[in-house]
Motif scaffolding. Structure first.
Motif, PDB file in Angstrom:
ATOM      1  N   TYR A   1       9.667   9.107  -1.743  1.00 54.72           N
ATOM      2  CA  TYR A   1      10.863   9.091  -0.568  1.00 54.72           C
ATOM      3  C   TYR A   1      12.286   8.884  -1.559  1.00 54.72           C
ATOM      4  N   LYS A   2      12.173   7.860  -2.318  1.00 51.12           N
ATOM      5  CA  LYS A   2      13.614   7.755  -3.249  1.00 51.12           C
ATOM      6  C   LYS A   2      13.778   8.896  -4.409  1.00 51.12           C
ATOM      7  N   THR A   3      12.633   9.262  -5.041  1.00 55.08           N
ATOM      8  CA  THR A   3      12.873  10.371  -5.767  1.00 55.08           C
ATOM      9  C   THR A   3      13.193  11.644  -5.321  1.00 55.08           C
ATOM     10  N   VAL A   4      12.819  12.065  -3.897  1.00 51.38           N
ATOM     11  CA  VAL A   4      13.022  13.211  -3.225  1.00 51.38           C
ATOM     12  C   VAL A   4      14.565  12.993  -2.855  1.00 51.38           C
ATOM     13  N   GLY A   5      15.251  11.922  -2.534  1.00 50.53           N
ATOM     14  CA  GLY A   5      16.656  11.874  -2.360  1.00 50.53           C
ATOM     15  C   GLY A   5      16.971  10.993  -0.986  1.00 50.53           C
ATOM     16  N   TYR A   6      15.711  10.323  -0.634  1.00 49.65           N
ATOM     17  CA  TYR A   6      16.127   9.576   0.677  1.00 49.65           C
ATOM     18  C   TYR A   6      16.752   8.104   0.175  1.00 49.65           C
TER      19      TYR A   6
ATOM     20  N   ARG B   1      14.584   2.369   5.199  1.00 51.00           N
ATOM     21  CA  ARG B   1      14.263   1.025   5.906  1.00 51.00           C
ATOM     22  C   ARG B   1      14.246   1.347   7.365  1.00 51.00           C
ATOM     23  N   ARG B   2      15.355   2.494   7.754  1.00 49.18           N
ATOM     24  CA  ARG B   2      15.286   2.797   9.244  1.00 49.18           C
ATOM     25  C   ARG B   2      13.997   3.547   9.611  1.00 49.18           C
ATOM     26  N   ILE B   3      13.294   4.011   8.786  1.00 50.08           N
ATOM     27  CA  ILE B   3      11.915   4.817   9.107  1.00 50.08           C
ATOM     28  C   ILE B   3      11.052   3.752   9.657  1.00 50.08           C
ATOM     29  N   TYR B   4      10.984   2.829   8.524  1.00 51.57           N
ATOM     30  CA  TYR B   4       9.965   1.618   8.820  1.00 51.57           C
ATOM     31  C   TYR B   4      10.501   0.698   9.987  1.00 51.57           C
TER      32      TYR B   4
ATOM     33  N   THR C   1       0.712  -1.264  -0.041  1.00 50.99           N
ATOM     34  CA  THR C   1       0.119   0.071   0.130  1.00 50.99           C
ATOM     35  C   THR C   1       0.964   1.257  -0.018  1.00 50.99           C
ATOM     36  N   ASP C   2       2.144   1.209   0.427  1.00 53.61           N
ATOM     37  CA  ASP C   2       2.778   2.294   0.460  1.00 53.61           C
ATOM     38  C   ASP C   2       4.031   2.631  -0.444  1.00 53.61           C
ATOM     39  N   LYS C   3       3.615   1.787  -1.623  1.00 54.47           N
ATOM     40  CA  LYS C   3       4.817   1.859  -2.673  1.00 54.47           C
ATOM     41  C   LYS C   3       4.967   2.962  -3.214  1.00 54.47           C
ATOM     42  N   LYS C   4       3.887   3.677  -3.343  1.00 52.62           N
ATOM     43  CA  LYS C   4       4.040   5.287  -4.035  1.00 52.62           C
ATOM     44  C   LYS C   4       4.673   6.097  -3.149  1.00 52.62           C
TER      45      LYS C   4
ATOM     46  N   LYS D   1      14.718  -2.743  -3.918  1.00 50.50           N
ATOM     47  CA  LYS D   1      14.552  -3.197  -5.241  1.00 50.50           C
ATOM     48  C   LYS D   1      13.312  -2.548  -5.981  1.00 50.50           C
ATOM     49  N   LEU D   2      12.922  -1.630  -5.269  1.00 46.06           N
ATOM     50  CA  LEU D   2      11.698  -0.622  -5.673  1.00 46.06           C
ATOM     51  C   LEU D   2      12.323   0.178  -6.692  1.00 46.06           C
TER      52      LEU D   2
END
Length: 168
Positions: A49-54, A60-63, A41-44, A133-134
């Motif tokens: 997050y990845k696009t912004v630069g995380y 992973r640390r957040i989750y 459900t949180d793929k987007k 892998k996302l």
């Protein structure tokens, strides 16, 4: 006799150990399912997050922090309530076999907390590997297949419309 009471106590201990082990495995499976479902459900959100630069490790640390805070608070509450509930349950059983027994062991409770939290942490580490892998481009384009699943290569190439000209 005393011998029969000791045998009955050992049998009871074995039965309760088996039941608690089954419950522990069921809890790990439930946590694993919840984490997998959350990633679906949180793929987007993860893609953004990845696009912004995380980096993947930060996501992973957040989750892991989020889920471990829930798990740790649950194990602490369970450790506080466990002796009360266990003593009320076991008291009648021990009374029937003629033994006075009381469950109170700080080192057993601390060991259980550590084992449960360590097992949950290792399971979360394994489950959050999928975040690496996302591919944000795939997710934001609507090609939101399962995280980490390999796609079958087709003869025609996929065109990505995720560009500045396509977004304008």
């Amino acid at each position: 006799s005393i011998m029969n009471a000791e045998i009955a106590e050992m049998i009871l201990g074995g039965i309760l150990l088996g039941i608690s082990s089954g419950v522990f495995l069921a809890i790990l499976l439930i946590i694993s399912y919840i984490v997998k479902n959350c990633f679906r459900t949180d793929k987007k959100t993860i893609a953004i997050y990845k696009t912004v630069g995380y980096r993947t490790i930060q996501i992973r640390r957040i989750y892991i922090t989020f889920y471990m805070s829930i798990i740790c608070s649950g194990t602490i509450i369970g450790a506080i309530l466990s002796p009360i509930l266990s003593n009320s349950f076991i008291h009648n059983v021990y009374k029937n076999i003629g033994v006075e027994g009381k469950i109170s062991g700080l080192w057993q409770i601390v060991t259980c907390i550590l084992v449960i939290n360590l097992s949950a942490f290792l399971m979360l580490l394994c489950e959050t590997r999928r975040i690496g892998k996302l591919k944000p481009v795939d997710i934001l384009n609507g090609n939101d297949e399962e995280i980490g699943k390999k796609k079958l290569k087709s003869s025609n190439r996929t065109r990505y419309c995720f560009s500045s000209s396509a977004m304008a």
